[in-house]
Design a protein around this motif. Structure first.
Motif, short mmCIF file in Angstrom:
data_model
loop_
_atom_site.label_atom_id
_atom_site.label_comp_id
_atom_site.label_asym_id
_atom_site.label_seq_id
_atom_site.Cartn_x
_atom_site.Cartn_y
_atom_site.Cartn_z
N GLY A 271 -5.92 -145.09 66.11
CA GLY A 271 -5.89 -143.85 65.34
C GLY A 271 -4.58 -143.11 65.55
O GLY A 271 -3.50 -143.67 65.37
N PRO A 272 -4.63 -141.84 65.95
CA PRO A 272 -3.40 -141.07 66.16
C PRO A 272 -2.55 -141.59 67.30
O PRO A 272 -1.38 -141.24 67.42
CB PRO A 272 -3.91 -139.65 66.45
CG PRO A 272 -5.32 -139.84 66.91
CD PRO A 272 -5.84 -141.02 66.16
N GLY A 273 -3.12 -142.46 68.12
CA GLY A 273 -2.33 -143.05 69.20
C GLY A 273 -1.34 -144.09 68.72
O GLY A 273 -0.35 -144.37 69.40
N PRO A 275 0.96 -144.10 66.07
CA PRO A 275 2.33 -143.61 65.92
C PRO A 275 2.98 -143.26 67.26
O PRO A 275 4.19 -143.45 67.44
CB PRO A 275 2.17 -142.36 65.04
CG PRO A 275 0.91 -142.59 64.29
CD PRO A 275 0.01 -143.32 65.25
N VAL A 276 2.19 -142.79 68.21
CA VAL A 276 2.72 -142.48 69.54
C VAL A 276 3.20 -143.77 70.21
O VAL A 276 4.29 -143.83 70.79
CB VAL A 276 1.66 -141.78 70.41
CG1 VAL A 276 2.19 -141.56 71.83
CG2 VAL A 276 1.25 -140.44 69.79
N GLY A 277 2.39 -144.82 70.14
CA GLY A 277 2.78 -146.09 70.73
C GLY A 277 4.02 -146.66 70.07
O GLY A 277 4.89 -147.23 70.74
N ILE A 278 4.12 -146.52 68.76
CA ILE A 278 5.32 -147.00 68.05
C ILE A 278 6.55 -146.25 68.52
O ILE A 278 7.60 -146.84 68.79
CB ILE A 278 5.11 -146.82 66.52
CG1 ILE A 278 4.06 -147.80 66.01
CG2 ILE A 278 6.43 -147.03 65.78
CD1 ILE A 278 3.61 -147.53 64.59
N TYR A 279 6.44 -144.93 68.62
CA TYR A 279 7.57 -144.12 69.08
C TYR A 279 7.99 -144.51 70.49
O TYR A 279 9.18 -144.67 70.79
CB TYR A 279 7.19 -142.64 69.02
CG TYR A 279 8.16 -141.75 69.75
CD1 TYR A 279 9.39 -141.43 69.18
CD2 TYR A 279 7.85 -141.23 71.00
CE1 TYR A 279 10.29 -140.61 69.85
CE2 TYR A 279 8.74 -140.42 71.68
CZ TYR A 279 9.97 -140.11 71.10
OH TYR A 279 10.85 -139.31 71.78
#
Length: 366
Positions: A271-273, A275-279
């Motif tokens: 979920g919202p995690g 994009p955080v992992g990609i960054y």
């Protein structure tokens, strides 16, 4: 693997609590299908199609398992636009980042996420070392495939899973995963799980890499599980696998340094995690994102929000004859809000039934 949306993301929750919300419904589906896997001596061979070609293939020859249609045309046009020098959409190779969900996007995920089947088998395998479990209601329900009893023992079952999947070194755990993948079989197809990867996606991965793209997995599954097969099956090396991660500590064992697994998660890549992992791991925004469920919605939004060229795609599982058919009401891989957003924003929704001529690599004719 797409578990329920998390309220916290970095070690604040109790061990394996992110799995608890989906346990009852998932276990019911698994046990009805007979999820206990059987073992034989057949070793899993590298999947054909995982290797990228050295040079970009001609458009007429690419994606042979994709039928002519909107999705195939959009992919080929996008790749041509961003790789052709002089094109207003041209991107240098460093910016050609493509991210793929794993469960339901690169391989099947029904009737239960494959990693969850592995976790349950780990509990059963650990039982002889834990005679005290004989009196544990959760273990007794698991051993008896008692769905109703398990529905009321979710917290206790998560504790057992945490114990059974921690305490060993990361190398020992990697060997355990590889051994399970080599012997476990899917309850419906009776084939190794690594044979249930999608041939059209193998072709797409190879096509992208042949055109200068760097391909990543971004999944709610754990990195240690996916790294055990991603390079061999998808051609995606370990450093390009982004996933949930379990806490690991540095210890000395028998006079040698070791990394030891702890019974808690320190990052949830769902979920919202995502994009955080990609960054955190890539440091660049992807220009192509491929998912299949609501757990991928934020990754697709993140990709599609940038002003430059981008392509967002969703696999729609609508082929009950060759695989499974499910979407808005599914307890595994639910596609609801992300589907609505795809329709509203013009993302490409890929019909598995209509746009893939072949599903799995071994199936020459379907």
């Amino acid at each position: 693997m797409k578990f329920e949306e998390q309220k916290t993301m970095h070690g604040a929750r109790r061990p394996f609590e992110r799995l608890r919300g989906c346990t009852a419904t998932l276990l019911a589906a698994a046990f009805v299908a007979g999820c206990a896997s059987h073992v034989d001596s057949t070793s899993v061979q590298p999947t054909a199609g995982a290797q990228a070609t050295a040079t970009a293939p001609a458009a007429a020859a690419v994606l042979p398992s994709w039928r002519d249609g909107r999705a195939r045309e959009a992919i080929i046009k996008f790749v041509d636009d961003v790789t052709r020098e002089g094109s207003p959409s041209f991107l240098p190779p460093a910016d050609r980042i493509a991210v793929f969900d794993n469960d339901g996007t690169l391989w099947s995920e029904q009737p239960l996420y494959f990693q969850f089947m592995f976790l349950l088998d780990q509990v059963k395998a650990a039982a002889p070392k834990h005679p005290e479990w004989r009196n544990d209601p959760a273990f007794r329900a698991l051993a008896a495939h008692d769905q109703a009893a398990l529905a009321g023992q979710q917290k206790a079952l998560m504790k057992l899973i945490g114990i059974a999947n921690s305490g060993m070194t990361v190398d020992e755990y990697d060997s355990t995963i590889r051994a399970w993948l080599a012997t476990a079989r899917h309850p419906k197809f009776h084939r190794p799980y690594t044979e249930l990867v999608y041939q059209p996606q193998l072709e797409l991965l190879a096509y992208l890499r042949a055109n200068g793209f760097k391909t990543f997995i971004v999944s709610g599954g754990t990195i240690e599980f996916m790294r055990a097969f991603a390079d061999r099956v998808y051609g995606i090396p370990p450093e390009q696998v982004i996933g949930s991660s379990q806490a690991v500590s540095y210890e000395m064992r028998d006079g040698k340094p070791a990394l030891v697994r702890q019974p808690k998660l320190d990052f949830v890549d769902d979920g919202p995690g995502k994009p955080v992992g990609i960054y955190r791991q890539i440091g660049r925004k992807p220009v192509l994102a491929f998912g299949n469920s609501d757990g991928d919605q934020q990754m697709l939004e993140y990709t599609a929000a940038q002003p430059g060229p981008h392509l967002a795609l969703i696999v729609h599982h609508d082929d009950a004859a060759r695989e499974f058919a499910y979407d808005r009401q599914s307890k595994v891989g639910k596609l609801d809000h992300a589907w609505d957003e795809a329709l509203a924003k013009g993302w490409i929704v890929v019909s598995m039934k209509d746009e893939w001529s072949t599903i799995y690599p071994r199936d020459a004719k379907q």
